[in-house]
Design a protein around this motif. Structure first.
Motif, PDB file in Angstrom:
ATOM      1  N   TYR A   6       2.690   3.013 -24.964  1.00 14.29           N
ATOM      2  CA  TYR A   6       2.515   3.509 -24.133  1.00 14.29           C
ATOM      3  C   TYR A   6       0.719   3.889 -24.194  1.00 14.29           C
ATOM      4  O   TYR A   6      -0.039   3.544 -23.539  1.00 14.29           O
ATOM      5  CB  TYR A   6       2.831   4.809 -23.272  1.00 14.29           C
ATOM      6  N   ALA A   7       0.287   4.141 -25.622  1.00 16.63           N
ATOM      7  CA  ALA A   7      -0.863   4.008 -25.742  1.00 16.63           C
ATOM      8  C   ALA A   7      -1.655   2.949 -25.553  1.00 16.63           C
ATOM      9  O   ALA A   7      -3.105   2.905 -25.537  1.00 16.63           O
ATOM     10  CB  ALA A   7      -1.263   4.636 -27.217  1.00 16.63           C
ATOM     11  N   ALA A   8      -0.996   1.715 -25.671  1.00 17.97           N
ATOM     12  CA  ALA A   8      -1.696   0.450 -25.681  1.00 17.97           C
ATOM     13  C   ALA A   8      -1.785  -0.096 -24.149  1.00 17.97           C
ATOM     14  O   ALA A   8      -2.590  -0.846 -24.061  1.00 17.97           O
ATOM     15  CB  ALA A   8      -0.967  -0.724 -26.440  1.00 17.97           C
ATOM     16  N   ASP A   9      -1.270   0.701 -23.431  1.00 18.92           N
ATOM     17  CA  ASP A   9      -1.251   0.400 -22.026  1.00 18.92           C
ATOM     18  C   ASP A   9      -2.388   0.919 -21.286  1.00 18.92           C
ATOM     19  O   ASP A   9      -2.276   2.167 -21.260  1.00 18.92           O
ATOM     20  CB  ASP A   9       0.051   0.672 -21.190  1.00 18.92           C
ATOM     21  N   PRO A 240      -8.397   8.737  16.899  1.00 12.02           N
ATOM     22  CA  PRO A 240      -8.464   7.871  18.205  1.00 12.02           C
ATOM     23  C   PRO A 240      -7.558   6.294  18.032  1.00 12.02           C
ATOM     24  O   PRO A 240      -7.613   5.928  16.764  1.00 12.02           O
ATOM     25  CB  PRO A 240      -9.861   7.422  18.736  1.00 12.02           C
ATOM     26  N   PRO A 241      -7.233   5.891  19.081  1.00 11.94           N
ATOM     27  CA  PRO A 241      -6.627   4.481  18.930  1.00 11.94           C
ATOM     28  C   PRO A 241      -7.677   3.574  18.348  1.00 11.94           C
ATOM     29  O   PRO A 241      -8.779   3.831  18.572  1.00 11.94           O
ATOM     30  CB  PRO A 241      -6.192   4.196  20.266  1.00 11.94           C
ATOM     31  N   GLY A 242      -7.192   2.315  17.776  1.00  5.89           N
ATOM     32  CA  GLY A 242      -7.884   1.438  17.100  1.00  5.89           C
ATOM     33  C   GLY A 242      -7.601   1.001  16.035  1.00  5.89           C
ATOM     34  O   GLY A 242      -6.289   1.217  15.437  1.00  5.89           O
ATOM     35  N   LEU A 243      -8.519   0.354  15.112  1.00  2.00           N
ATOM     36  CA  LEU A 243      -8.020  -0.065  13.608  1.00  2.00           C
ATOM     37  C   LEU A 243      -7.945   1.279  12.903  1.00  2.00           C
ATOM     38  O   LEU A 243      -8.683   1.897  12.773  1.00  2.00           O
ATOM     39  CB  LEU A 243      -9.031  -0.840  13.019  1.00  2.00           C
ATOM     40  N   TRP A 244      -6.595   1.266  11.871  1.00  2.26           N
ATOM     41  CA  TRP A 244      -6.432   2.014  10.938  1.00  2.26           C
ATOM     42  C   TRP A 244      -6.189   1.341   9.727  1.00  2.26           C
ATOM     43  O   TRP A 244      -5.563   0.435   9.756  1.00  2.26           O
ATOM     44  CB  TRP A 244      -5.345   3.062  11.366  1.00  2.26           C
ATOM     45  N   HIS A 245      -6.708   2.099   8.535  1.00  2.00           N
ATOM     46  CA  HIS A 245      -6.543   1.422   7.073  1.00  2.00           C
ATOM     47  C   HIS A 245      -5.544   2.494   6.513  1.00  2.00           C
ATOM     48  O   HIS A 245      -5.865   3.498   6.200  1.00  2.00           O
ATOM     49  CB  HIS A 245      -7.999   1.223   6.693  1.00  2.00           C
ATOM     50  N   PHE A 246      -4.524   1.911   6.011  1.00  7.69           N
ATOM     51  CA  PHE A 246      -3.469   2.618   4.938  1.00  7.69           C
ATOM     52  C   PHE A 246      -4.060   2.239   3.380  1.00  7.69           C
ATOM     53  O   PHE A 246      -4.102   0.953   3.020  1.00  7.69           O
ATOM     54  CB  PHE A 246      -2.356   2.319   5.319  1.00  7.69           C
ATOM     55  N   HIS A 247      -4.346   2.909   2.569  1.00  4.28           N
ATOM     56  CA  HIS A 247      -4.857   2.907   1.398  1.00  4.28           C
ATOM     57  C   HIS A 247      -3.668   3.489   0.311  1.00  4.28           C
ATOM     58  O   HIS A 247      -3.387   4.690   0.587  1.00  4.28           O
ATOM     59  CB  HIS A 247      -5.937   3.584   1.116  1.00  4.28           C
ATOM     60  N   ILE A 248      -3.525   2.755  -0.648  1.00  4.24           N
ATOM     61  CA  ILE A 248      -2.503   3.326  -1.431  1.00  4.24           C
ATOM     62  C   ILE A 248      -2.743   2.688  -3.011  1.00  4.24           C
ATOM     63  O   ILE A 248      -3.189   1.728  -3.167  1.00  4.24           O
ATOM     64  CB  ILE A 248      -0.993   2.893  -1.113  1.00  4.24           C
ATOM     65  N   ARG A 249      -2.601   3.492  -4.081  1.00  2.00           N
ATOM     66  CA  ARG A 249      -2.561   3.110  -5.397  1.00  2.00           C
ATOM     67  C   ARG A 249      -1.232   3.723  -6.125  1.00  2.00           C
ATOM     68  O   ARG A 249      -0.828   4.853  -5.685  1.00  2.00           O
ATOM     69  CB  ARG A 249      -3.952   3.216  -5.890  1.00  2.00           C
ATOM     70  N   ALA A 250      -0.997   3.080  -7.225  1.00  2.00           N
ATOM     71  CA  ALA A 250       0.163   3.573  -8.007  1.00  2.00           C
ATOM     72  C   ALA A 250      -0.143   4.195  -9.342  1.00  2.00           C
ATOM     73  O   ALA A 250      -1.128   3.588 -10.196  1.00  2.00           O
ATOM     74  CB  ALA A 250       1.219   2.455  -8.174  1.00  2.00           C
ATOM     75  N   GLN A 251       0.399   4.911 -10.011  1.00  2.00           N
ATOM     76  CA  GLN A 251       0.550   5.513 -11.502  1.00  2.00           C
ATOM     77  C   GLN A 251       1.465   5.096 -12.201  1.00  2.00           C
ATOM     78  O   GLN A 251       2.752   5.398 -11.795  1.00  2.00           O
ATOM     79  CB  GLN A 251       0.278   7.053 -11.386  1.00  2.00           C
ATOM     80  N   ASP A 252       1.193   4.524 -13.458  1.00  2.00           N
ATOM     81  CA  ASP A 252       2.227   3.925 -14.315  1.00  2.00           C
ATOM     82  C   ASP A 252       2.738   5.133 -15.135  1.00  2.00           C
ATOM     83  O   ASP A 252       2.149   6.436 -15.246  1.00  2.00           O
ATOM     84  CB  ASP A 252       2.089   2.815 -15.079  1.00  2.00           C
ATOM     85  N   GLY A 253       3.742   4.832 -16.171  1.00  2.00           N
ATOM     86  CA  GLY A 253       4.325   5.718 -17.135  1.00  2.00           C
ATOM     87  C   GLY A 253       3.550   6.067 -18.117  1.00  2.00           C
ATOM     88  O   GLY A 253       3.681   7.266 -18.845  1.00  2.00           O
ATOM     89  N   ALA A 254       2.350   5.463 -18.450  1.00  2.00           N
ATOM     90  CA  ALA A 254       1.450   5.789 -19.040  1.00  2.00           C
ATOM     91  C   ALA A 254       0.362   6.535 -18.722  1.00  2.00           C
ATOM     92  O   ALA A 254      -0.637   7.069 -19.386  1.00  2.00           O
ATOM     93  CB  ALA A 254       0.636   4.422 -20.058  1.00  2.00           C
ATOM     94  N   GLY A 255       0.249   6.937 -17.536  1.00  2.00           N
ATOM     95  CA  GLY A 255      -0.679   7.771 -16.868  1.00  2.00           C
ATOM     96  C   GLY A 255      -1.839   7.193 -16.242  1.00  2.00           C
ATOM     97  O   GLY A 255      -2.757   7.639 -15.625  1.00  2.00           O
ATOM     98  N   ASN A 256      -2.006   5.809 -16.167  1.00  2.00           N
ATOM     99  CA  ASN A 256      -2.806   5.066 -15.685  1.00  2.00           C
ATOM    100  C   ASN A 256      -2.841   4.746 -14.204  1.00  2.00           C
ATOM    101  O   ASN A 256      -1.715   4.239 -13.805  1.00  2.00           O
ATOM    102  CB  ASN A 256      -2.972   3.703 -16.273  1.00  2.00           C
ATOM    103  N   TRP A 257      -3.832   4.949 -13.568  1.00  2.00           N
ATOM    104  CA  TRP A 257      -3.732   4.798 -11.961  1.00  2.00           C
ATOM    105  C   TRP A 257      -4.244   3.281 -11.681  1.00  2.00           C
ATOM    106  O   TRP A 257      -5.348   2.751 -12.417  1.00  2.00           O
ATOM    107  CB  TRP A 257      -4.634   5.698 -11.118  1.00  2.00           C
ATOM    108  N   GLY A 258      -3.717   2.761 -10.814  1.00  2.00           N
ATOM    109  CA  GLY A 258      -4.003   1.180 -10.606  1.00  2.00           C
ATOM    110  C   GLY A 258      -5.036   1.050  -9.316  1.00  2.00           C
ATOM    111  O   GLY A 258      -5.439   2.070  -9.051  1.00  2.00           O
ATOM    112  N   PRO A 259      -5.358  -0.036  -9.050  1.00  2.00           N
ATOM    113  CA  PRO A 259      -6.179  -0.319  -7.876  1.00  2.00           C
ATOM    114  C   PRO A 259      -5.670  -0.066  -6.669  1.00  2.00           C
ATOM    115  O   PRO A 259      -4.573   0.062  -6.571  1.00  2.00           O
ATOM    116  CB  PRO A 259      -6.833  -1.652  -8.180  1.00  2.00           C
TER     117      PRO A 259
END
Length: 270
Positions: A6-9, A240-259
């Motif tokens: 995990y330390a290397a990730d 209001p109605p129109g374009l909406w943007h869903f933003h998501i990122r994930a965290q791995d088992g080593a604690g790193n958050w991705g893009p």
């Protein structure tokens, strides 16, 4: 035997897929990271395509189309794969144009060209025209119901579009250096039901958390507070109605958050 360190990730997970079964989108180009799938059409007679960070309808960038030569078609291919206009019904985008610029859209269905008027004269098989287009070098919004227009020409059978382009190939009347700006170009389905988003991510150390948000800003980065491990979310009514943007990122088992991965939907109106 091999043991994962995990330390290397040091790299967080990448979200591999985001989709909405309630608000399906074929393409959603905000041009924050490039010209997406847009391509020059016609070489020297086509348009130069660049990201312009000096002007945008939202976010920090837009697409700049520049006519290369006098007598050129100022053309670009927007999308060149088969899609169903029954499923992806609406074209929606922001634009900024000077009064002299002439452009129209054209698409291929059933092996023939169908033309959609924008600011230039569509001289082929005309399926309609964008309404109330303004050419005052300011940002405005345009929308067109592609499904209804094509269904008026073809009452039965599939509405399979194999290519869609923009340009002025009929009169080629744009001056060398003529410019058009496009932003937030979306082909998809507009819906008013509560939006559902689903996603997938993988990582060698496992995924231990997701963080996400939905808003009107294409550049939002979610915080580092876990929303749990669910891989789907139903949101309430959006205003209001129109374009909406869903933003998501994930965290791995080593604690790193991705893009951050961003997925755009059309809610309530195109």
């Amino acid at each position: 035997s091999w043991t994962m360190s995990y330390a290397a990730d040091k790299t967080g997970p990448t979200i591999r897929q985001v989709k909405s079964p309630t608000h399906p989108v074929l393409i959603a180009n905000t041009f924050e990271d490039g010209v997406a799938q847009w391509r020059n059409r016609g070489g020297a007679r086509g348009a130069d395509l660049t990201v312009d960070k000096t002007t945008a309808a939202s976010g920090k960038a837009s697409l700049k189309l520049t006519n290369r030569t006098k007598g050129g078609a100022m053309s670009a291919t927007i999308y060149a794969e088969n899609f169903s206009a029954d499923q992806y019904q609406t074209i929606s985008f922001d634009y900024k144009l000077k009064s002299s610029v002439k452009l129209h859209f054209a698409l291929i269905m059933d092996g023939r060209w169908w033309e959609l008027g924008f600011t230039g004269a569509a001289q082929g098989v005309n399926i309609g025209k964008f309404a109330a287009i303004k050419q005052d070098d300011k940002w405005h919004h345009a929308t067109f119901n592609l499904r209804s227009a094509l269904r008026s020409k073809k009452a039965r059978g599939s509405l399979t579009v194999s290519q869609i382009i923009i340009g002025e190939r009929n009169t080629a009347s744009n001056a060398a250096g003529a410019v058009a700006h496009i932003d937030n170009f979306v082909i998809g389905k507009v819906a008013t039901k509560s939006p559902v988003l689903r996603w997938k991510a993988t990582d060698t150390t496992g995924v231990q958390a997701y963080s996400y948000s939905i808003d009107r800003d294409p550049l939002t980065v979610p915080d580092t507070e876990s929303e749990g491990l669910a891989v789907a979310k139903q949101f309430g009514q959006l205003k209001p109605p129109g374009l909406w943007h869903f933003h998501i990122r994930a965290q791995d088992g080593a604690g790193n958050w991705g893009p951050t991965t961003t997925h755009t939907i059309m809610y309530g109106k195109p």
